[in-house]
Design a protein around this motif. Structure first.
Motif: not given
Length: 549
Positions: A58-78
């Motif tokens: 998985w990869e973090n995303k740079y959105e609206n000036g913030v490096w983040t991972y979405s909750l959907d990415d967290i759970w689907s990845g797990l």
């Protein structure tokens, strides 16, 4: 050694049958770690032997000036990582995972996940990679007389206060990524002391948050009139081996979407990747240290004595049992190396050459050993994001060379391996040269050390210290958190984590030690001199090349 591999040529079928019984009877421990680019699962038996592994990229995303991972990415990845592990176990041992003896979760330290009274995430997850909290970092460091880096959770919270963000008044709980996963699967709002030490300063004499600093923070934000006190919204702190709850019915369904996994598994305190790295390298004793090198790179040195003063380049955190650790953390390490590997992979496909990324890594890393010791007049910066150790809030990957530089493949790759340690070297020089900190051993782990003997040799030259890499180094923090889970249920009465690691886990493991080569030491010193002088070029790149994509 993974099961199914016997040195004496034994019966593999018999081994598989034994393993099938171990797995199905739940005499196992599971560790899952959320790294920056990969979620990894490791399943071990009661004797801490490796049964199976799996991973999810998985990869973090740079959105609206913030490096983040979405909750959907967290759970689907797990869920994907766990389902792959179950599938591997089924294929190798014809066994279904229905119960597990113990489990644990770890993740990248620091960052900011804040929730309201209804357990709703108030703002997108702000990861450790964000360098937007300098004002808060500076003010808290001044108030506490204790270094508070920008990526620490308390810096993120206080910066939100300074920014007058509307959500702050509604914060009911905030935690790290590991703490969030643990909470969702067990219902317990707790953290292992190592991970907690990256949220708020820990008093190593009590193994809990520093009471004086808690009071100072409350006083600092008192004019805002918030209904909360800081200790009330922080997770509770636990030491390694303590009970941290069990996998709930809801948690089992969230982890295993197939519904086969039973609830009730004991779960150890969630830890950060720094703590699991210390466990995975048996470096939680005083005068030991480790370097974890992946997307980020950090060094952990367990201290004999307190440092003479606070340094902005050095974090004070703890081991999973609460001992003081000096940490040099750098945001950038292997991302630029990965980018070059992707480029060579793309070229190979263009030329019709069938080659795997693993083969490219192997060839390119080994080329670095053929290079000139100083990199041949090439300077590079791997700054995908800011780098606080060298004073950058933003970064731009950069390659520059002298007109007469020997621009060949070996020199290019050696410089990429060098620059991955450039900021780390800057911080470690403070510990070793100014504070005169002494270490008996340094262990390396993470992707940087995957190619045998290469990253290890480069690091030994960079810090002029012997470096060991164990056979299990490739398993990294996921194995480390699995061991912490195993320790919780398998430790003998009164057995410390240090004794458990030495006697039960590493008794028959011996790391391969590489001594520093004087020529490598000289070459890295020459490179780092250019690296330091040319930071002005990196500064110009940040100021004049905007991130527009």
């Amino acid at each position: 050694k993974p099961f199914g591999q016997k040195d004496n040529g034994g019966d593999l079928v018999e081994t598989a049958l034994i393993m099938k019984d171990i797995i199905e009877s739940g005499k196992t421990a599971l560790g899952i770690e959320f790294g920056s680019t990969k979620i990894k699962a490791v399943l071990i038996d009661e004797n801490n032997n490796l049964i199976a592994t799996s991973g999810h990229k998985w990869e973090n995303k740079y959105e609206n000036g913030v490096w983040t991972y979405s909750l959907d990415d967290i759970w689907s990845g797990l869920q994907d990582c766990y389902s792959k592990l179950a599938a591997t176990v089924k294929e190798k041992y014809d066994a279904e995972i229905t119960k597990i003896g113990a489990m644990g979760f770890s993740a990248m330290m620091h960052g900011y996940m804040a929730f309201d009274k209804d357990d709703t995430l108030l703002v997108p997850f702000r990861t450790w990679r964000n360098t937007t909290t300098s004002e808060a970092s500076d003010k808290l460091t001044e108030v506490f007389d204790f270094n508070i880096p920008q990526r620490w959770s308390i810096a993120h919270l206080y910066q939100a206060v300074l920014n007058k963000e509307a959500h702050v008044k509604d914060v009911n709980f905030f935690t790290t990524l590991a703490g969030y996963i643990h909470w969702q699967l067990t219902g317990k709002k707790v953290l292992g002391v190592g991970d907690a030490s990256g949220m708020f300063p820990i008093d190593s004499t009590t193994g809990d948050y520093d009471e004086n600093m808690l009071g100072q923070f409350d006083e600092l934000v008192a004019p805002e009139g918030f209904a909360w006190k800081i200790k009330d919204i922080l997770p509770s702190v636990l030491s390694a081996g303590e009970d941290a709850g069990v996998l709930t019915e809801e948690g089992a369904k969230k982890l295993d979407v197939s519904g086969k996994l039973q609830a009730g598994t004991r779960v150890c305190p969630p830890e950060g990747d720094a703590g699991t790295g210390m466990v995975a390298t048996n470096s939680i004793k005083v005068r030991t240290g480790n370097v974890s090198a992946g997307t980020s790179v950090f060094a952990m040195i367990v201290l004999e004595n307190r440092l003479k003063k606070a340094y902005r380049q050095i974090d004070m955190v703890t081991t999973p049992v609460g001992d003081a650790v000096a940490m040099v953390h750098c945001n950038n390490c292997t991302s630029e190396i990965n980018a070059w590997v992707d480029l060579f992979s793309e070229y190979s496909k263009l030329m019709g050459i069938e080659v795997t990324p693993e083969e490219i890594f192997d060839k390119l890393f080994k080329q670095a050993l053929l290079a000139e010791k100083d990199g041949g007049g090439i300077v590079a910066y791997n700054y995908f994001s800011g780098e606080h150790v060298t004073g950058f809030e933003e970064g731009r990957p950069l390659l520059v060379r002298e007109t007469n530089a020997k621009f060949n493949l070996p020199n290019l790759m050696r410089v990429q391996l060098y620059t991955a340690l450039g900021a780390l070297k800057t911080g470690l020089d403070i510990l070793f040269k100014e504070e005169k900190v002494e270490v008996d051993s340094i262990f390396g782990h993470g992707g940087y050390f995957t190619i045998k003997g290469v990253g290890q040799k480069i690091l030994a030259g960079a810090i002029n210290t012997p470096v060991s890499v164990m056979e299990t180094a490739g398993e990294g923090g996921a194995w480390g958190i699995a061991i912490l889970a195993s320790y919780m249920v398998n430790k003998k009465d009164g057995q410390s984590l240090q004794d458990y690691l030495s006697n039960e886990v590493f008794a028959n493991q011996h790391g391969e030690v590489v001594e520093p080569d004087p020529e490598d030491v000289k070459g890295f010193d020459e490179f780092i001199e250019k690296y330091t002088k040319c930071l002005a070029i990196e500064r110009a790149a940040v100021e004049n090349l905007e991130n527009t994509r």
